[in-house]
Design a protein around this motif. Structure first.
Motif, PDB file in Angstrom:
ATOM      1  N   MET A 153       0.753  -0.900  -0.004  1.00 56.66           N
ATOM      2  CA  MET A 153      -0.217   0.061   0.021  1.00 56.66           C
ATOM      3  C   MET A 153       0.837   1.349  -0.154  1.00 56.66           C
ATOM      4  O   MET A 153       0.362   2.161  -0.677  1.00 56.66           O
ATOM      5  N   THR A 154       2.016   1.273   0.821  1.00 58.90           N
ATOM      6  CA  THR A 154       2.859   2.346   0.661  1.00 58.90           C
ATOM      7  C   THR A 154       3.382   2.687  -0.588  1.00 58.90           C
ATOM      8  O   THR A 154       3.465   3.908  -0.947  1.00 58.90           O
ATOM      9  N   TYR A 155       3.755   1.821  -1.437  1.00 62.68           N
ATOM     10  CA  TYR A 155       4.201   1.674  -2.600  1.00 62.68           C
ATOM     11  C   TYR A 155       3.438   2.414  -3.431  1.00 62.68           C
ATOM     12  O   TYR A 155       3.760   3.423  -4.579  1.00 62.68           O
ATOM     13  N   LEU A 156       2.008   1.969  -3.424  1.00 60.71           N
ATOM     14  CA  LEU A 156       1.062   2.608  -4.208  1.00 60.71           C
ATOM     15  C   LEU A 156       1.067   4.114  -3.744  1.00 60.71           C
ATOM     16  O   LEU A 156       0.631   4.918  -4.841  1.00 60.71           O
ATOM     17  N   ILE A 157       1.168   4.638  -2.970  1.00 59.21           N
ATOM     18  CA  ILE A 157       0.694   5.923  -2.302  1.00 59.21           C
ATOM     19  C   ILE A 157       1.959   6.610  -2.696  1.00 59.21           C
ATOM     20  O   ILE A 157       1.727   7.858  -3.246  1.00 59.21           O
ATOM     21  N   VAL A 158       3.014   6.315  -2.597  1.00 60.69           N
ATOM     22  CA  VAL A 158       4.356   6.983  -3.084  1.00 60.69           C
ATOM     23  C   VAL A 158       4.154   7.190  -4.712  1.00 60.69           C
ATOM     24  O   VAL A 158       4.582   8.258  -5.114  1.00 60.69           O
ATOM     25  N   LEU A 214       1.610   7.389  -6.497  1.00 59.26           N
ATOM     26  CA  LEU A 214       0.631   8.189  -6.845  1.00 59.26           C
ATOM     27  C   LEU A 214       1.212   9.769  -6.670  1.00 59.26           C
ATOM     28  O   LEU A 214       0.757  10.491  -7.406  1.00 59.26           O
ATOM     29  N   ALA A 215       1.723   9.770  -5.628  1.00 63.44           N
ATOM     30  CA  ALA A 215       2.195  11.141  -5.047  1.00 63.44           C
ATOM     31  C   ALA A 215       3.530  11.555  -6.185  1.00 63.44           C
ATOM     32  O   ALA A 215       3.268  12.697  -6.626  1.00 63.44           O
TER      33      ALA A 215
END
Length: 96
Positions: free
Chosen positions: A1-6, A8-9
């Motif tokens: 999930m963290t990779y997805l947020i990073v 998208l950012a």
């Protein structure tokens, strides 16, 4: 999930950067008004080309003395070529 947020950012930052870095292209500066002395130089260049065989621009620059120097004469010469008043054909510059 963290990779997805990073990820998208990063995409958002990249898109924002591209949107703000695009600027309207600056229009080219308007052509400088030709002064009477420049019109005289233009006439002198064209007159010289009609009476002599000019194989190289330096021949013209040496023959025409101008207070602003050879660089100014070359600039005027190239402007006249862009306007179609001077042609380079058969290794000779000619006035049209």
């Amino acid at each position: 999930m963290t990779y997805l947020i990073v990820f998208l950012a990063g995409v958002i930052v990249t898109l924002l950067w591209q949107a703000f870095s695009r600027q309207a292209p600056t229009p080219p500066p308007p052509p400088e008004p030709t002064s009477p002395s420049e019109k005289e130089l233009e006439a002198e260049i064209l007159r010289y080309l009609t009476t002599h065989h000019v194989y190289h621009i330096n021949d013209l620059c040496q023959a025409i003395a101008h207070p602003k120097g050879a660089r100014h004469i070359r600039g005027q010469f190239h402007r006249l070529m862009e306007e179609g008043k001077i042609q380079y054909r058969d290794m000779i510059y000619t006035a049209v």
